[in-house]
Design an enzyme around this catalytic site. Structure first.
Site, PDB file in Angstrom:
ATOM      1  CG  HIS A 189      -1.999  -1.053   1.129  1.00 40.36           C
ATOM      2  ND1 HIS A 189      -3.278  -0.793   0.675  1.00 40.36           N
ATOM      3  CD2 HIS A 189      -1.986  -2.376   1.427  1.00 40.36           C
ATOM      4  CE1 HIS A 189      -4.000  -1.894   0.705  1.00 40.36           C
ATOM      5  NE2 HIS A 189      -3.234  -2.883   1.155  1.00 40.36           N
TER       6      HIS A 189
ATOM      7  CG  ASP B 175       0.614   9.218   0.778  1.00 40.59           C
ATOM      8  OD1 ASP B 175       0.592   8.026   1.144  1.00 40.59           O
ATOM      9  OD2 ASP B 175      -0.025  10.122   1.336  1.00 40.59           O
TER      10      ASP B 175
END
Length: 457
Positions: free
Chosen positions: A154, A363
């Site tokens: 992720h 991110d």
């Protein structure tokens, strides 16, 4: 249809308030297939690490495992969050190279494998999530498990030269070759893994992107950006307009526009840079002075880690300086809040905000960006200012994309967002909603599991 087994660091057990977007999607997939969700219970115990707890709801079993204090400190607080987290976010200056926590991480992953292996069936589809559990498939294979196993990272995958700065990196990242399918948020992340496998695993890459190892083993590699439950967010935000907290926020603005940022308090989120860029916006655009109030919500996380305590002190100092320099008796430019809000309330805040600042330094995806867009009023939407270093930028290219290190650039983007015409705002919003609605959290689950089934056959 085979049973789905989801494995993650934490488990969203029934009755627990952990209903984030990922949990919603995984629970829906588990209900569709029937299955098992396995992970840490969230409890630290004095002894008896590895004790199991079980409950069921419908066709889904939830099995959780306790950890003792030492295991939790070495595995979670230590190697996962003080070594892997900064490494994967390209912050070598913050990596803790302690050997003790590295061994603790492997010890807890072995404990996961010991407790999970007896629960698995030959035709299961096992889906393991994130950096906490990188070596788990290899450890399950050592215990004789040969069912299909997929993994989704992720967070970002860094470049091969950064990964190689980790001692014994080949032992850890080489364990990813035990999976049948590896999923990444973006094509760039997938390509970085292929490059790592080629350089350090002496692998070749097939035309379809599959990693082929020297001994003939094959690992399929794909990129599937995670989505949100866009329909739910849209209806939730519309209903939240009349919530007391949302009404109070609107009234407190005294007719001013609202800019919002919502992030876990973490150095990867670029909060000091964002605060300074907002201060620069006030200085560079004096005609805008007093027109916009910036609300930053940053719940404290990992507060016992020194780097996070330092970050909190730093942000308080910057916020105090900006407000001390620019505030008026009836206007506080920057509101900085270290507390959690219910998700339904947050969607109401998003809808009230004419600008969202999502400017991480790095991110994997960033679902706040997608939630902000989904929460908007289609007739009068706000503007998303988004870091080009967030995975979401690959899909949301109609946002105002910025380099989070370029403070003047971010400042000018804030000014542009706050004065953008309704027509342009609507065009940009519609362009961003198409991928958000078309590739939601449920589609993400289906695509990964379909690909895992395809690879296995």
């Amino acid at each position: 249809m085979s049973r789905l087994v989801v494995v993650s660091n934490r488990v969203a057990v029934p009755g627990e308030d952990r209903a984030g977007g990922l949990a919603v999607g995984l629970e829906a997939a588990l209900r569709t297939h029937g299955g098992l969700w396995f992970g840490w219970s969230g409890k630290t115990v004095r002894e008896d690490s590895g004790r199991l707890h079980e409950q069921s709801e419908g066709d889904v079993r939830y099995v959780t495992m306790d950890l003792d204090r030492r295991d939790h400190d070495d595995y979670y607080n230590g190697f996962a969050n003080r070594t892997l987290w900064p490494l994967l976010h390209s912050r070598l200056d913050l990596v803790d190279y302690a050997r003790e926590t590295r061994e603790g991480y492997r010890r807890v992953n072995a404990l996961f494998a010991d407790r999970l292996a007896p629960l698995l069936r030959k035709d299961d589809a096992v889906w393991i999530h994130d950096y906490h559990l990188i070596p788990l498939a290899a450890l399950l294979r050592e215990r004789g498990i040969d069912c299909r196993i997929g993994f989704f990272l992720h967070v970002p995958m860094p470049s091969a030269d950064l990964v190689s700065a980790l001692p014994e990196h080949a032992r850890l990242f080489g364990s990813l070759y035990a999976y049948d399918l590896l999923g990444f948020q973006t094509s760039r992340d997938a390509d970085r893994f292929r490059t790592y496998a080629r350089i350090f695993g002496r692998a070749t890459i097939d035309g379809d992107g599959t990693v082929v190892l020297p001994g003939g083993g094959r690992v399929a590699v794909t990129s599937i950006p995670i989505g949100i439950d866009a329909t739910r967010i849209a209806s939730q935000s519309a209903a939240a307009v009349n919530k007391p907290a949302v009404r109070a926020l609107r009234e407190s603005l005294s007719g001013r526009l609202l800019a919002i940022g919502v992030d876990r308090l973490d150095y990867s989120k670029g909060l000091p840079e964002r605060f300074r860029a907002f201060g620069r916006y006030i200085e560079r655009h004096p005609s805008e002075r007093g027109r916009l109030t910036f609300l930053q919500i940053a719940p404290v996380s990992r507060g016992d880690v020194a780097e996070y305590r330092h970050l909190r002190d730093q942000l308080e100092g910057i916020a105090g300086h900006i407000n001390g320099t620019h505030a008026e008796p009836d206007w506080t430019p920057l509101r900085y809040v270290n507390r959690n809000f219910a998700h339904a309330t947050l969607t109401g805040f998003y809808r009230a905000a004419k600008v969202a600042l999502v400017t991480p330094l790095r991110d994997g995806m960033n679902l706040v960006a997608k939630e902000y867009v989904a929460a908007q009023d289609p007739e009068d939407p706000g503007v998303l200012v988004l870091s080009m270093l967030a995975g979401a930028a690959a899909e949301l290219d109609a946002a105002l994309l910025v380099n989070p290190y370029d403070l003047d650039g971010v400042a000018d983007a804030i000014a542009r967002a706050s004065t953008m015409s309704r027509e342009e705002r609507r065009e940009r919003w519609q362009s961003m909603m198409r991928p958000i609605a078309g590739s939601d959290i449920h589609a993400w689950c289906r695509q990964f599991l379909d690909r895992l089934a395809e690879v296995a056959t």
